[in-house]
Design a protein around this motif. Structure first.
Motif, PDB file in Angstrom:
ATOM      1  N   ASN A 133       0.874  -1.183   0.090  1.00 48.83           N
ATOM      2  CA  ASN A 133       0.017  -0.061   0.027  1.00 48.83           C
ATOM      3  C   ASN A 133       0.805   1.256   0.026  1.00 48.83           C
ATOM      4  N   GLU A 134       1.943   1.277   0.854  1.00 47.63           N
ATOM      5  CA  GLU A 134       2.850   2.357   0.625  1.00 47.63           C
ATOM      6  C   GLU A 134       3.353   2.525  -0.586  1.00 47.63           C
ATOM      7  N   GLN A 135       3.858   1.451  -1.119  1.00 51.07           N
ATOM      8  CA  GLN A 135       4.477   1.639  -2.281  1.00 51.07           C
ATOM      9  C   GLN A 135       3.594   2.387  -3.482  1.00 51.07           C
ATOM     10  N   ALA A 136       2.357   1.679  -3.546  1.00 52.95           N
ATOM     11  CA  ALA A 136       1.219   2.310  -4.372  1.00 52.95           C
ATOM     12  C   ALA A 136       1.039   3.789  -4.069  1.00 52.95           C
ATOM     13  N   ALA A 137       1.173   4.132  -2.871  1.00 55.99           N
ATOM     14  CA  ALA A 137       0.874   5.535  -2.492  1.00 55.99           C
ATOM     15  C   ALA A 137       1.979   6.420  -2.830  1.00 55.99           C
ATOM     16  N   ALA A 138       3.363   5.910  -2.581  1.00 57.86           N
ATOM     17  CA  ALA A 138       4.617   6.611  -3.194  1.00 57.86           C
ATOM     18  C   ALA A 138       4.504   6.686  -4.773  1.00 57.86           C
ATOM     19  N   GLN A 139       3.934   5.732  -5.603  1.00 53.29           N
ATOM     20  CA  GLN A 139       3.840   5.624  -6.978  1.00 53.29           C
ATOM     21  C   GLN A 139       2.824   6.777  -7.394  1.00 53.29           C
ATOM     22  N   GLN A 140       1.654   7.132  -6.662  1.00 56.37           N
ATOM     23  CA  GLN A 140       0.742   7.909  -7.073  1.00 56.37           C
ATOM     24  C   GLN A 140       1.120   9.466  -7.825  1.00 56.37           C
ATOM     25  N   GLY A 141       2.216   9.637  -7.137  1.00 58.24           N
ATOM     26  CA  GLY A 141       2.675  10.971  -7.824  1.00 58.24           C
ATOM     27  C   GLY A 141       3.388  10.909  -9.090  1.00 58.24           C
ATOM     28  N   ARG A 142       3.930   9.716  -9.402  1.00 60.27           N
ATOM     29  CA  ARG A 142       4.408   9.513 -10.716  1.00 60.27           C
ATOM     30  C   ARG A 142       3.541   9.407 -11.874  1.00 60.27           C
ATOM     31  N   PRO A 143       3.788  10.052 -12.772  1.00 57.33           N
ATOM     32  CA  PRO A 143       2.659  10.030 -14.196  1.00 57.33           C
ATOM     33  C   PRO A 143       2.826   8.459 -14.694  1.00 57.33           C
ATOM     34  N   GLY A 144       1.840   7.843 -15.039  1.00 59.62           N
ATOM     35  CA  GLY A 144       1.958   6.875 -15.638  1.00 59.62           C
ATOM     36  C   GLY A 144       2.000   5.358 -14.867  1.00 59.62           C
ATOM     37  N   ALA A 145       2.086   5.613 -13.279  1.00 60.56           N
ATOM     38  CA  ALA A 145       1.994   4.368 -12.351  1.00 60.56           C
ATOM     39  C   ALA A 145       1.017   3.859 -12.282  1.00 60.56           C
ATOM     40  N   LEU A 146       1.127   2.487 -12.066  1.00 59.21           N
ATOM     41  CA  LEU A 146      -0.216   1.529 -12.263  1.00 59.21           C
ATOM     42  C   LEU A 146       0.013   0.618 -10.940  1.00 59.21           C
ATOM     43  N   CYS A 173      -5.178 -10.561 -21.821  1.00 61.72           N
ATOM     44  CA  CYS A 173      -3.760 -10.003 -21.963  1.00 61.72           C
ATOM     45  C   CYS A 173      -2.921 -10.896 -21.384  1.00 61.72           C
ATOM     46  N   LEU A 174      -3.390 -11.740 -20.252  1.00 61.74           N
ATOM     47  CA  LEU A 174      -2.384 -12.522 -19.380  1.00 61.74           C
ATOM     48  C   LEU A 174      -1.977 -13.620 -20.309  1.00 61.74           C
ATOM     49  N   HIS A 175      -3.102 -14.314 -20.783  1.00 59.51           N
ATOM     50  CA  HIS A 175      -2.829 -15.595 -21.825  1.00 59.51           C
ATOM     51  C   HIS A 175      -1.790 -15.228 -23.023  1.00 59.51           C
ATOM     52  N   GLU A 176      -2.030 -13.976 -23.469  1.00 59.02           N
ATOM     53  CA  GLU A 176      -1.222 -13.635 -24.651  1.00 59.02           C
ATOM     54  C   GLU A 176       0.235 -13.384 -24.192  1.00 59.02           C
ATOM     55  N   ALA A 177       0.346 -12.854 -22.977  1.00 58.70           N
ATOM     56  CA  ALA A 177       1.574 -12.637 -22.565  1.00 58.70           C
ATOM     57  C   ALA A 177       2.505 -13.588 -22.143  1.00 58.70           C
ATOM     58  N   PHE A 178       1.816 -14.685 -21.220  1.00 59.50           N
ATOM     59  CA  PHE A 178       2.655 -15.618 -20.568  1.00 59.50           C
ATOM     60  C   PHE A 178       2.149 -16.898 -21.028  1.00 59.50           C
ATOM     61  N   VAL A 200      -9.522  -0.268 -19.494  1.00 64.00           N
ATOM     62  CA  VAL A 200      -9.206  -1.595 -20.351  1.00 64.00           C
ATOM     63  C   VAL A 200      -7.615  -1.019 -20.899  1.00 64.00           C
ATOM     64  N   ASP A 201      -7.440   0.073 -21.196  1.00 55.91           N
ATOM     65  CA  ASP A 201      -6.270   0.583 -21.626  1.00 55.91           C
ATOM     66  C   ASP A 201      -5.112   0.504 -20.541  1.00 55.91           C
ATOM     67  N   GLU A 202      -5.486   0.812 -19.287  1.00 55.89           N
ATOM     68  CA  GLU A 202      -4.648   0.391 -18.276  1.00 55.89           C
ATOM     69  C   GLU A 202      -4.344  -1.040 -17.946  1.00 55.89           C
ATOM     70  N   ILE A 203      -5.288  -1.675 -18.136  1.00 56.75           N
ATOM     71  CA  ILE A 203      -5.198  -3.223 -18.061  1.00 56.75           C
ATOM     72  C   ILE A 203      -3.964  -3.761 -18.978  1.00 56.75           C
ATOM     73  N   ARG A 204      -4.187  -3.265 -20.147  1.00 58.14           N
ATOM     74  CA  ARG A 204      -3.338  -3.753 -21.394  1.00 58.14           C
ATOM     75  C   ARG A 204      -1.797  -3.444 -20.955  1.00 58.14           C
ATOM     76  N   LEU A 205      -1.617  -2.122 -20.592  1.00 62.13           N
ATOM     77  CA  LEU A 205      -0.422  -1.662 -20.167  1.00 62.13           C
ATOM     78  C   LEU A 205       0.268  -2.222 -18.992  1.00 62.13           C
ATOM     79  N   ALA A 206      -0.564  -2.471 -17.803  1.00 64.47           N
ATOM     80  CA  ALA A 206      -0.097  -3.135 -16.848  1.00 64.47           C
ATOM     81  C   ALA A 206       0.536  -4.322 -16.995  1.00 64.47           C
ATOM     82  N   THR A 207      -0.349  -5.042 -18.014  1.00 62.30           N
ATOM     83  CA  THR A 207       0.057  -6.540 -18.041  1.00 62.30           C
ATOM     84  C   THR A 207       1.286  -6.531 -19.182  1.00 62.30           C
ATOM     85  N   GLN A 208       1.410  -5.524 -20.020  1.00 61.54           N
ATOM     86  CA  GLN A 208       2.582  -5.215 -20.539  1.00 61.54           C
ATOM     87  C   GLN A 208       3.962  -5.151 -19.978  1.00 61.54           C
TER      88      GLN A 208
END
Length: 495
Positions: A116-129, A406-411, A475-483
């Motif tokens: 949770n702390e890592q996620a909070a720290a990432q919130q200020g970074r553009p594009g963090a997921l 996305c998961l099946h395509e990637a892994f 949907v776009d964020e899911i694709r990017l996060a899986t990538q």
């Protein structure tokens, strides 16, 4: 090493045979007061049992709890030692602060909360997921509706001057609305008098456990479970005993033997969508669990954190809906359908249990948010909550299908996913060629926060799996996060 003949007075255990709790307290006191220094080796469990004149299992339990709380550390093939980390923290603090910290030791950070702390720290970074645990998407909330209902509730509360009298009136309105919803949607035979309101699931768990448990009581939890829950039980001095999981969820067939081996006080379970594996407990096991609770007289605490989200057929009714049962305390939440901003959960139990919980809640929780309670009651009574859930369920189903693809395509064959009947997350197991702990660390470098499966084990055992919440990402964020997850795996493989 401290001379062996001095261990009993060192831990201040003179007199009657010591319990494991007294041994833990003696170790903590000796470390806190500087009588046991960081790095000091302890006798083996068999030897310590002889020195203290107790059963070896008592020493094993004491060592395990002290290690869990960060006072001791176990080194394979070498033994058990006072944690060296205590030395580092002592050097970092001035004398006065160190004395205060030793008197009031802090629990070691739990990896689950660190994410949770890592996620909070990432919130200020553009594009963090963040692949969270399965939170809803606040962007899908009906903002205009919520604004209108909150304004109306605020105006009504001020006009009637009811806020200054506490929240008894608003509390009753919300409890009545919830009771009506639970009767119609989940077949719970309840009224407002069967419901206690709290400000979150963890608060509900803490309240229930504080009423039910005494130090040394045995609590059954599933081998993989919700970390804040078992931390609450441990803080109250409970002993955790784990029940295995399989492709149908909790191995209820193990309970009878465990209940004969231990005097079980309580079992904590998430049968609707098991947390974290998402499996729904089938009807046969549910009936067997209720019968065992009756036979062995233990309480079942059923947390139903996301009943509202179900995509395949009709959802199972809660354990608490069984008209013959007398052993289930049910915990639900409004934070899943409406987001974490709305801190409202509820406990459903027999009237006499609710009376005890209410008295404890009055002392520890104080007055609830009267305006929010009025608003939530109106949202339920007017059908707006049901309308919202019908709309977002369609979108969340689409996001689940996107993540699966996305998961099946990637892994490919390197993963296995048991598609859940509902819920807002997937439990993804990885082949041994992909180390999940390394994957999590590498993903963080790519601005993607993911939880390792190890975080869901009460004893920190390795679990080569991830829980991936899909609802809070579009949907776009899911694709990017899986990538990014696939890029992290490729970077580890490349070396």
């Amino acid at each position: 090493m401290v001379q062996l003949r001095k261990w009993q007075p060192l831990l201040k255990l003179e007199g009657a045979q010591a319990s494991y709790r007294q041994i833990v307290e003696g170790l903590v006191a000796a470390i806190s007061e500087g009588r046991l220094r960081p790095g000091t080796p302890l006798p083996g469990t068999r030897e310590m049992a002889q020195l203290l004149n107790v059963n070896r299992k008592t020493v094993i339990l004491a060592y395990e709890e002290a290690e869990t709380k960060g006072w001791l550390q176990s080194v394979q093939r070498r033994g058990t030692f006072v944690s060296q980390q205590l030395a580092a923290s002592a050097r970092a603090e001035p004398d006065a602060t160190r004395r205060f910290a030793l008197a009031l030791p802090e629990e070691p950070a739990v990896a689950y909360f660190a994410a949770n702390e890592q996620a909070a720290a990432q919130q200020g970074r553009p594009g963090a997921l963040f692949f969270d645990n399965g939170a809803c998407d606040h962007r899908l909330l009906p903002q205009a509706v919520l604004h209108r209902y909150y304004r109306n509730a605020l105006r009504s509360s001020f006009t009637s001057n009811s806020v200054r009298h506490g929240s008894e009136c608003s509390s009753h309105s919300l409890r009545s609305a919830l009771a009506d919803m639970l009767r119609h949607n989940r077949s719970l035979n309840v009224g407002a008098e069967h419901i206690c309101l709290t400000q979150g699931v963890q608060m509900s768990l803490s309240l229930v456990a504080s009423v039910l448990l005494k130090p040394g009581d045995v609590v059954l939890v599933e081998r993989l479970s919700y970390p804040p829950a078992w931390e609450i039980f441990r803080q109250l001095g409970a002993r955790l005993v784990t029940v295995e999981l399989d492709h149908e969820g909790c191995r209820v067939d193990q309970l009878d033997a465990l209940c004969r081996q231990h005097k079980v006080r309580m079992m904590y379970i998430t049968p609707h969508h098991q947390f974290p594996t998402t499996v729904s407990l089938p009807a046969g096991r549910r009936q067997q669990l209720l019968e065992l609770a009756r036979q062995h007289d233990f309480c079942v605490v059923e947390e139903d954190y996301d009943y509202e989200y179900h995509f395949s057929g009709r959802p199972y009714l809660p354990l608490a809906s069984d008209r013959q049962q007398r052993h289930v305390i049910y915990i639900g939440t409004m934070s899943k359908p409406l987001g974490s901003t709305f801190r409202c959960s509820y406990i459903v139990a027999p009237v006499e249990v609710i009376a005890v919980l209410e008295r404890r809640a009055t002392l520890t929780l104080g007055q609830g948010d009267a305006v929010m309670q009025c608003m939530l009651a109106d949202l339920i009574n007017d059908g707006e909550l049901k309308k919202h859930l019908r709309r977002v369920n369609r979108e969340y189903r689409r996001r689940r299908e996107t993540l699966l693809a996305c998961l099946h395509e990637a892994f490919g064959e390197h993963i296995s996913v048991q598609e859940p009947e509902g819920g807002l997350a997937l439990w993804v197991r990885f082949a041994d060629v992909i180390n999940v702990d390394e994957l999590v660390e590498k993903a963080l470098e790519l601005d993607l926060v993911v939880r390792s499966g190890r975080q869901f084990s009460p004893f920190g055992h390795a679990e080569n799996a991830l829980r991936l919440g899909f609802a809070s990402l579009d949907v776009d964020e899911i694709r990017l996060a899986t990538q990014r997850l696939a890029q992290a795996a490729s970077a580890i493989a490349a070396g």
